[in-house]
Motif scaffolding. Structure first.
Motif, PDB file in Angstrom:
ATOM      1  N   SER A 387      -5.541  -0.832  -4.132  1.00 32.32           N
ATOM      2  CA  SER A 387      -6.188   0.195  -4.948  1.00 32.32           C
ATOM      3  C   SER A 387      -6.643  -0.436  -6.267  1.00 32.32           C
ATOM      4  N   PRO A 388      -7.600   0.207  -6.923  1.00 33.44           N
ATOM      5  CA  PRO A 388      -8.164  -0.390  -8.148  1.00 33.44           C
ATOM      6  C   PRO A 388      -7.143  -0.505  -9.272  1.00 33.44           C
ATOM      7  N   VAL A 389      -7.179  -1.610  -9.961  1.00 31.94           N
ATOM      8  CA  VAL A 389      -6.459  -1.811 -11.224  1.00 31.94           C
ATOM      9  C   VAL A 389      -7.498  -2.342 -12.196  1.00 31.94           C
ATOM     10  N   GLY A 390      -8.034  -1.455 -12.997  1.00 31.08           N
ATOM     11  CA  GLY A 390      -9.152  -1.836 -13.852  1.00 31.08           C
ATOM     12  C   GLY A 390     -10.349  -2.183 -12.987  1.00 31.08           C
ATOM     13  N   SER A 391     -10.892  -3.374 -13.203  1.00 30.80           N
ATOM     14  CA  SER A 391     -12.044  -3.818 -12.424  1.00 30.80           C
ATOM     15  C   SER A 391     -11.636  -4.618 -11.197  1.00 30.80           C
ATOM     16  N   MET A 392     -10.323  -4.735 -10.955  1.00 34.71           N
ATOM     17  CA  MET A 392      -9.831  -5.541  -9.834  1.00 34.71           C
ATOM     18  C   MET A 392      -9.023  -4.670  -8.872  1.00 34.71           C
ATOM     19  N   GLN A 393      -8.436  -5.316  -7.877  1.00 34.70           N
ATOM     20  CA  GLN A 393      -7.635  -4.635  -6.858  1.00 34.70           C
ATOM     21  C   GLN A 393      -6.219  -5.189  -6.878  1.00 34.70           C
ATOM     22  N   ALA A 394      -5.261  -4.326  -6.561  1.00 35.99           N
ATOM     23  CA  ALA A 394      -3.869  -4.768  -6.461  1.00 35.99           C
ATOM     24  C   ALA A 394      -3.163  -3.919  -5.415  1.00 35.99           C
ATOM     25  N   TRP A 395      -2.026  -4.431  -4.934  1.00 36.09           N
ATOM     26  CA  TRP A 395      -1.249  -3.689  -3.954  1.00 36.09           C
ATOM     27  C   TRP A 395      -0.445  -2.595  -4.637  1.00 36.09           C
ATOM     28  N   ARG A 396      -0.525  -1.385  -4.087  1.00 27.85           N
ATOM     29  CA  ARG A 396       0.272  -0.282  -4.596  1.00 27.85           C
ATOM     30  C   ARG A 396       1.200   0.182  -3.472  1.00 27.85           C
ATOM     31  N   PRO A 397       2.499  -0.058  -3.608  1.00 27.94           N
ATOM     32  CA  PRO A 397       3.423   0.276  -2.510  1.00 27.94           C
ATOM     33  C   PRO A 397       3.664   1.782  -2.401  1.00 27.94           C
ATOM     34  N   ALA A 398       3.734   2.240  -1.161  1.00 34.07           N
ATOM     35  CA  ALA A 398       4.162   3.610  -0.905  1.00 34.07           C
ATOM     36  C   ALA A 398       5.688   3.629  -0.859  1.00 34.07           C
ATOM     37  N   MET A 399       6.264   4.826  -0.914  1.00 30.38           N
ATOM     38  CA  MET A 399       7.717   4.929  -0.833  1.00 30.38           C
ATOM     39  C   MET A 399       8.182   4.391   0.514  1.00 30.38           C
ATOM     40  N   PRO A 400       9.183   3.490   0.515  1.00 30.83           N
ATOM     41  CA  PRO A 400       9.672   2.956   1.792  1.00 30.83           C
ATOM     42  C   PRO A 400      10.362   4.040   2.610  1.00 30.83           C
ATOM     43  N   VAL A 401      10.314   3.876   3.922  1.00 26.88           N
ATOM     44  CA  VAL A 401      10.907   4.842   4.853  1.00 26.88           C
ATOM     45  C   VAL A 401      11.987   4.141   5.663  1.00 26.88           C
ATOM     46  N   THR A 402      13.156   4.755   5.701  1.00 23.80           N
ATOM     47  CA  THR A 402      14.219   4.276   6.581  1.00 23.80           C
ATOM     48  C   THR A 402      14.201   5.126   7.838  1.00 23.80           C
ATOM     49  N   GLN A 403      14.116   4.476   8.985  1.00 26.87           N
ATOM     50  CA  GLN A 403      14.015   5.212  10.256  1.00 26.87           C
ATOM     51  C   GLN A 403      15.212   4.890  11.137  1.00 26.87           C
ATOM     52  N   TRP A 404      15.851   5.967  11.626  1.00 27.74           N
ATOM     53  CA  TRP A 404      16.938   5.812  12.598  1.00 27.74           C
ATOM     54  C   TRP A 404      16.445   6.328  13.934  1.00 27.74           C
ATOM     55  N   ALA A 405      16.510   5.495  14.962  1.00 25.04           N
ATOM     56  CA  ALA A 405      16.138   5.885  16.322  1.00 25.04           C
ATOM     57  C   ALA A 405      17.348   5.725  17.231  1.00 25.04           C
ATOM     58  N   TRP A 406      17.623   6.761  18.016  1.00 23.36           N
ATOM     59  CA  TRP A 406      18.859   6.799  18.802  1.00 23.36           C
ATOM     60  C   TRP A 406      18.610   7.481  20.136  1.00 23.36           C
ATOM     61  N   VAL A 407      19.201   6.953  21.200  1.00 20.21           N
ATOM     62  CA  VAL A 407      19.140   7.559  22.528  1.00 20.21           C
ATOM     63  C   VAL A 407      20.511   8.137  22.845  1.00 20.21           C
ATOM     64  N   LYS A 408      20.551   9.398  23.222  1.00 19.38           N
ATOM     65  CA  LYS A 408      21.829  10.065  23.472  1.00 19.38           C
ATOM     66  C   LYS A 408      22.424   9.599  24.792  1.00 19.38           C
ATOM     67  N   PRO A 409      23.615   9.039  24.755  1.00 18.11           N
ATOM     68  CA  PRO A 409      24.232   8.508  25.987  1.00 18.11           C
ATOM     69  C   PRO A 409      24.802   9.623  26.873  1.00 18.11           C
TER      70      PRO A 409
END
Length: 409
Positions: A387-409
């Motif tokens: 995304s723009p930072v002044g006249s240049m571009q820079a990385w803007r991080p989104a909020m990190p997501v923690t994902q739990w995936a589970w299969v019911k035994p």
């Protein structure tokens, strides 16, 4: 003495009939109609076979009884059911087959309206899309609107082609060619064509098939065939599983044909919608407490061509009571509320998949605890966008997501 169960007598004959009536039937079909004690069918079909029929005619009840009580009550007698074209292509044969075994039925199909339309147009059936809009929402056609696609659609009445033309024009498919094939196989058969954005055909026969040759422009609302639809394709208030996270989440949910998903804390409904887009047999229930979002989910489902998405207004876990058992569950919102995660784990069928995403520390703590207790997979997903930072571009991080995936035994 053999204990082998003998086949049940084929007491029921299902005969497909076209607009040409008796003239289009073979000798066997005519003989079975003549010998039937009771004949079921629409008024039009009963009139077509009246010169040959000796049995008692029964018109289908209004509203139509999908349980087929009147037919099933006559088991063991010589019963004939008349259907349009192929009884097993969106027809009454498929309805009866859910109640009876094949050993009880003798089926004599005729060409379906779709087959007749393809033959008239010279279209190879394996290369086109087909859809039944007979008594069903027109929105079901939306996922099929792909560049250069050919579509054959069964319609409900003479007004449907014009309504579909308007929908295509609204979605920037106005240059598409529409051909209405009316009264296929009968003496009044006719074909007429028009562009979607200049559709002016009048007095369309209620018995019609609509053929569509898609022509799109760059602005056309095409729904991509992969998971992770662009966020702008959904109306939302910010409560949406973002595109990249959604793609990863759907991969973890691993949709399989005919399965049911619970989308708990559905927000915009994007997860349930994309789950259903995976295959026409998919089912999903979106659970959402906010009334505005409940209405928004319904609009998004229609706009994405899955109007069958069920929306339950209420908060989990209370709103989960008495819902059909899910094959998969996604928790995207409200997962840290008391009892939600445990209720979801309990409700899931054996072998079912649960995927939960966390952006808050509180929800992440719950997922870490469940991972320690039950196992499964933990994944941290971090996305950055330029995304723009002044006249240049820079990385803007989104909020990190923690994902739990589970299969019911």
């Amino acid at each position: 003495m053999s204990n082998k169960k003998q086949p049940t007598l084929q007491w029921l004959t299902i005969i497909g009939i076209g607009e040409d009536g008796l003239a289009g039937l073979g000798d066997e079909a005519k003989q079975r109609i003549a010998k039937a004690e009771i004949i079921f069918g629409g008024k039009r079909h009963l009139a077509l076979v009246a010169p040959l029929a000796k049995g008692e005619p029964h018109s289908w009840p209004v509203p139509f009884d999908a349980e087929m009580r009147d037919v099933l009550a006559l088991a063991g007698r010589r019963v004939c059911v008349l259907a349009s074209g192929d009884p097993f292509f969106h027809g009454v044969g498929a309805t009866l087959a859910r109640k009876l075994g094949p050993q009880e039925m003798h089926v004599i199909p005729a060409p379906s309206a779709i087959s007749l339309a393809a033959a008239r147009l010279g279209w190879a059936l394996q290369d086109i899309e087909t859809v039944s809009l007979h008594g069903r929402p027109l929105d079901l056609i939306r996922p099929l609107l792909q560049p250069n696609a050919r579509i054959l659609a069964l319609t409900s009445d003479g007004d449907a082609p014009a309504a579909i033309a308007r929908l295509l024009a609204e979605l920037d498919f106005g240059a598409s060619r529409l051909t209405v094939l009316e009264a296929l196989g009968g003496p009044d058969e006719i074909q007429r064509s028009a562009r979607a954005d200049a559709f002016d055909l009048e007095n369309v026969n209620p018995l019609n098939v609509l053929a569509i040759e898609i022509d799109s422009n760059p602005q056309a609302r095409v729904l991509p065939l992969t998971s992770g639809l662009a966020d702008h394709l959904f109306d939302h208030d910010g409560q949406i599983t973002k595109r990249e996270i959604r793609a990863v989440t759907l991969s973890a949910l691993a949709p399989r044909r005919g399965e049911l998903l619970w989308d708990i804390g559905a927000g915009s409904g994007s997860i349930g919608i994309e789950w259903m887009l995976a295959h026409p047999a998919m089912r999903a229930i979106a659970i959402e407490a906010d009334p505005g979002r409940v209405a928004r989910i319904g609009r998004n489902a229609a706009a994405c061509g899955v109007p069958g998405l069920v929306v339950v207004a209420g908060s989990a876990p209370k709103a989960l009571a008495r819902l059909d058992t899910p094959d998969a569950i996604f928790i995207g919102g409200g997962g840290s509320d008391t009892g939600v995660l445990n209720a979801a784990i309990k409700a899931l069928r054996i072998g079912g998949r649960l995927v939960a995403n966390a952006v808050t520390l509180e929800m992440e703590a719950l997922l870490l605890a469940q991972h320690i207790k039950l196992g499964g997979d933990l994944t941290r997903i971090a996305i950055s966008r330029a995304s723009p930072v002044g006249s240049m571009q820079a990385w803007r991080p989104a909020m990190p997501v923690t994902q739990w995936a589970w299969v019911k035994p």
